[in-house]
Structures are given as C-alpha cells and as structure tokens.
Design a protein around this motif. Sequence first.
Motif, PDB file in Angstrom:
ATOM      1  N   ALA A 168       2.043   6.171  -5.672  1.00  0.00           N
ATOM      2  CA  ALA A 168       1.680   7.368  -4.908  1.00  0.00           C
ATOM      3  C   ALA A 168       1.287   8.510  -5.847  1.00  0.00           C
ATOM      4  O   ALA A 168       0.278   9.189  -5.630  1.00  0.00           O
ATOM      5  N   TRP A 185       0.843  -1.194   0.000  1.00  0.00           N
ATOM      6  CA  TRP A 185       0.000   0.000   0.000  1.00  0.00           C
ATOM      7  C   TRP A 185       0.872   1.236   0.000  1.00  0.00           C
ATOM      8  O   TRP A 185       2.023   1.208   0.420  1.00  0.00           O
ATOM      9  N   HIS A 195       5.207   5.182   2.815  1.00  0.00           N
ATOM     10  CA  HIS A 195       4.778   6.525   3.199  1.00  0.00           C
ATOM     11  C   HIS A 195       5.460   7.569   2.329  1.00  0.00           C
ATOM     12  O   HIS A 195       6.680   7.500   2.113  1.00  0.00           O
ATOM     13  N   GLY A 197      -4.372   7.182  -0.519  1.00  0.00           N
ATOM     14  CA  GLY A 197      -3.807   5.843  -0.410  1.00  0.00           C
ATOM     15  C   GLY A 197      -4.354   4.894  -1.427  1.00  0.00           C
ATOM     16  O   GLY A 197      -5.301   5.196  -2.148  1.00  0.00           O
ATOM     17  N   VAL A 229       3.330  -0.672   4.153  1.00  0.00           N
ATOM     18  CA  VAL A 229       2.780   0.631   3.763  1.00  0.00           C
ATOM     19  C   VAL A 229       3.975   1.515   3.420  1.00  0.00           C
ATOM     20  O   VAL A 229       4.888   1.662   4.233  1.00  0.00           O
ATOM     21  N   SER A 261       0.623   5.408   1.371  1.00  0.00           N
ATOM     22  CA  SER A 261      -0.067   6.442   2.144  1.00  0.00           C
ATOM     23  C   SER A 261       0.669   7.730   1.863  1.00  0.00           C
ATOM     24  O   SER A 261       1.877   7.824   2.110  1.00  0.00           O
ATOM     25  N   TYR A 313      -1.900   4.135  10.200  1.00  0.00           N
ATOM     26  CA  TYR A 313      -0.844   4.407   9.233  1.00  0.00           C
ATOM     27  C   TYR A 313      -0.986   5.790   8.598  1.00  0.00           C
ATOM     28  O   TYR A 313       0.003   6.353   8.133  1.00  0.00           O
ATOM     29  N   HIS A 314      -2.165   6.387   8.607  1.00  0.00           N
ATOM     30  CA  HIS A 314      -2.309   7.778   8.179  1.00  0.00           C
ATOM     31  C   HIS A 314      -1.608   8.686   9.184  1.00  0.00           C
ATOM     32  O   HIS A 314      -0.908   9.628   8.799  1.00  0.00           O
ATOM     33  N   THR A 359       2.120   8.409   8.673  1.00  0.00           N
ATOM     34  CA  THR A 359       2.566   9.216   7.527  1.00  0.00           C
ATOM     35  C   THR A 359       2.705  10.670   7.946  1.00  0.00           C
ATOM     36  O   THR A 359       3.688  11.333   7.609  1.00  0.00           O
ATOM     37  N   THR A 418      -5.243  10.250   4.587  1.00  0.00           N
ATOM     38  CA  THR A 418      -4.265  10.547   3.553  1.00  0.00           C
ATOM     39  C   THR A 418      -4.690   9.844   2.270  1.00  0.00           C
ATOM     40  O   THR A 418      -5.555   8.963   2.281  1.00  0.00           O
ATOM     41  N   GLU A 424      -2.121   7.566  -7.478  1.00  0.00           N
ATOM     42  CA  GLU A 424      -3.249   7.699  -6.550  1.00  0.00           C
ATOM     43  C   GLU A 424      -3.561   9.164  -6.254  1.00  0.00           C
ATOM     44  O   GLU A 424      -4.728   9.533  -6.137  1.00  0.00           O
TER      45      GLU A 424
END
Length: 179
Positions: free
Chosen positions: A95, A51, A129, A82, A127, A53, A167-168, A171, A80, A98
């Motif tokens: 990134a 993923w 970042h 993602g 994830v 973020s 995880y947001h 980041t 964020t 997205e």
Amino acid sequence: MSEAGRSPEPWQTTSSRMIVADRWIRLRADECVDAAGRTISPYYVLEPSEWISLLAVDVDGNAILVEEYRHGAGVIALGTIGGAVDTGEEPRDAATRELLEETGYVAAEVIDLGATWANFGNQTNRVHHFLAVGCTRVADQTLDDGELITVRVLPVAGLGERLQQSYHQLTWYKALPHL
C-alpha cells in the motif's frame, strides 16, 4: 438445514490443470465433486496476487485518487490507489509503495482496514483495504509500463458515490469511521 436437507460442504477436487500461467494471470480448471456426488467440471479458478486498495487523504483533508483506463469494462474510472502485493511483500508495504508510485505522495499514517475476498466464487485472492492520512506529495509518479494514471485531488464529501468499482467503494465505507 438447506431446502434439500443438507448443509453446505466443501467440494472435493479430483483433478486440476493449469490453463494459463504468465506474469498477468494464472487460470486453472478443476474437476470437482460436490457433497451430493455431482461432478462440476470444469470449474475455472483465477489465482491472482493479493491486492491492495488504499484511500489516501492529504493534509488538507482532501482525497487523493487515481483515474485510469480499465480495459475489462472499457471505461476510464476514478478509484482508490491499488495494485498487486508482490511475492514476499506485506500488504501494508504494498500500500505504501503503490501510494508513492502512483501518486508521488507519502502518508503520515497508514491504517489497516482489514481484508475481504476479491471474489470468492472463483478467485483465490483477497483485497487488503487501507486508509492513508496526512499525505504529502514528495515525488513524481513512477508508473509501471502500461500505466497512464492521472492523480485527482477531490473533496472527501460524497466520494463514495463517485467510485464505480465495488472494492473501491468498500474501502471508502471501511474508512468512514476514521475520517
């Protein structure tokens, strides 16, 4: 040394079977044996895609965030930008993609903030970042089927307190030295 006198060691997987494998999820059940000889079975492992973020900041210094419904928790949440890293795609490229798809913005610069495990207890993915700075809107959203996303442009100050997903928040904290 641990309380039992042993250091942690990797488990041995003696068998593995795929429970579900479709476009949304891969779930397997492993049979494992730990260093003490105990059987752990089934041990379920999720195999999602990597993923990203991304915290985006526009040319005026405001955060560009997304608000959408998150069915697992049953909440509408601010977060964020993602999404999944497609097979063969670099996380930085995901990134950038997205950001454009979800918000219609592009960045003057994308800063790699490193990667963390999503949940290393039972997931195989990480994830990645990122911080995107100098963002300007160049297009309309091009959302995937099933996505309904509202773009929110908010002050950066105090943002970490408004993000509900772990995880947001991470980041955000990883981006702070660059803001």
